[in-house]
Design an enzyme around this catalytic site. Structure first.
Site, mmCIF file in Angstrom:
data_model
loop_
_atom_site.group_PDB
_atom_site.id
_atom_site.type_symbol
_atom_site.label_atom_id
_atom_site.label_comp_id
_atom_site.label_asym_id
_atom_site.label_seq_id
_atom_site.Cartn_x
_atom_site.Cartn_y
_atom_site.Cartn_z
ATOM 1 C CB CYS A 41 -0.909 -0.005 1.219
ATOM 2 S SG CYS A 41 -1.792 1.552 1.469
ATOM 3 C CE1 TYR A 177 -4.821 3.045 -6.265
ATOM 4 C CE2 TYR A 177 -3.978 5.235 -5.757
ATOM 5 C CZ TYR A 177 -3.876 3.861 -5.666
ATOM 6 O OH TYR A 177 -2.828 3.291 -4.983
#
Length: 310
Positions: A41, A177
């Site tokens: 992450c 994203y």
């Protein structure tokens, strides 16, 4: 008697801060706080870099979840390479840490998590805020004088860092994203156009500056780095950001290698976990469970960025 329309307030994040004078809920103490992270992450890696740069490995303990995002939440599995069990509570899922802190928590189960081992609660789960905490709050415990004095939020570059992040954060860090999760073709096209427009802007900026605000690294570089290091190995394919690779940008590619080769950056970049997390975590969208070997990206070659500092 309470009205039926009254509801228990929803909690969607934890934003606790530490107190150096011991007056607050969370006093600064060595070995009191714990990190839960997933190296794949980018937001967790921000905090891993700060912890490494400030030399806090013996001050703040840490557990590493499995790289796969289970439908319940991140989970612990010490049998997986470079992962650990939950050494504090013995929980299987990170969701249990959230539930322990507040059963009414209704937000996403995210990493990183800064946890108080004494009170058994989450202190903070916002990466930017944990970075700020690590930057100064534990200075008395840093092992070297240089690490005590290291300031990743220097006042002299704060304004320029904020101005740069004002367009880097929404258009590049979040932009990948926006492209990858677009549900309509026109939304995807718009997102990709905007992403690469701002990568071009970044390429131009880095042709004149070794790091974002000059000749020294600060928090803005960390926030950008964790996106860039994932671009060619994951985002290019998984998030369909494939108009160009970063290796096609001479200045961005040099800047990325420059940062990777600095202490704290490359050593916290777990490319294996990054690749597996992005290619395999969502079985609904990636049902084959096949993770590609490549691309092979060599971040260790000479970058020549020193010339910009002269």
């Amino acid at each position: 008697m309470s009205n039926q329309s009254e509801e228990i307030p929803k909690v969607t994040s934890f934003n606790g801060r530490l107190s150096k004078d011991g007056s607050g809920e969370f006093p600064v103490e060595k070995d009191r706080y714990h990190l839960y992270v997933t190296p794949g992450c980018p937001y967790a890696q921000r905090v891993l870099i700060m912890r490494k740069l400030k030399g806090l490995e013996d001050v703040i303990t840490m557990d590493v979840t499995h790289w796969y995002l289970h439908e319940k939440s991140w989970f612990f599995d010490e049998t997986e390479d470079q992962c650990t069990k939950d050494s504090i509570n013995g929980f299987k899922f990170l969701k249990e840490v959230y539930d322990q802190t507040n059963p009414n928590y209704s937000g996403r189960i995210t990493v990183p998590v800064l946890y108080d081992k004494v009170k058994k609660v989450i202190v903070n789960n916002e990466s930017s805020e944990i970075m700020e905490i690590f930057n100064t709050d534990f200075n008395e415990f840093c092992p070297t004088q240089a690490q005590k004095e290291l300031d990743l939020y220097p006042k002299e570059s704060q304004k320029s860092a904020e101005e740069l992040l004002a367009w880097i954060a929404p258009n590049i860090i979040a932009g990948v994203y926006r492209a990858g999760f677009a549900k309509k073709q026109e939304d995807y096209e718009k997102a990709v156009d905007n992403l690469f427009l701002h990568l071009d802007k970044l390429e131009d900026h880095l042709s004149k500056h070794r790091y974002l605000t000059g000749n020294t690294v600060n928090q803005a570089d960390i926030k950008l780095y964790v996106t860039l290091v994932r671009f060619d190995v994951a985002f290019y394919t998984v998030l369909k950001c494939n108009e160009k690779r970063l290796v096609d940008y001479s200045n961005i590619w040099g800047y990325l290698r420059d940062l990777y080769q600095l202490p704290g950056f490359g050593e916290t970049s777990n490319i294996d976990h990054i690749r597996k997390m992005y290619y395999l975590s969502d079985r609904k969208d990636k049902p084959t469970g096949v993770c590609p070997r490549g691309p092979k990206v060599d971040f260790t070659t000479s970058h020549g960025r020193e010339a910009l500092a002269s």
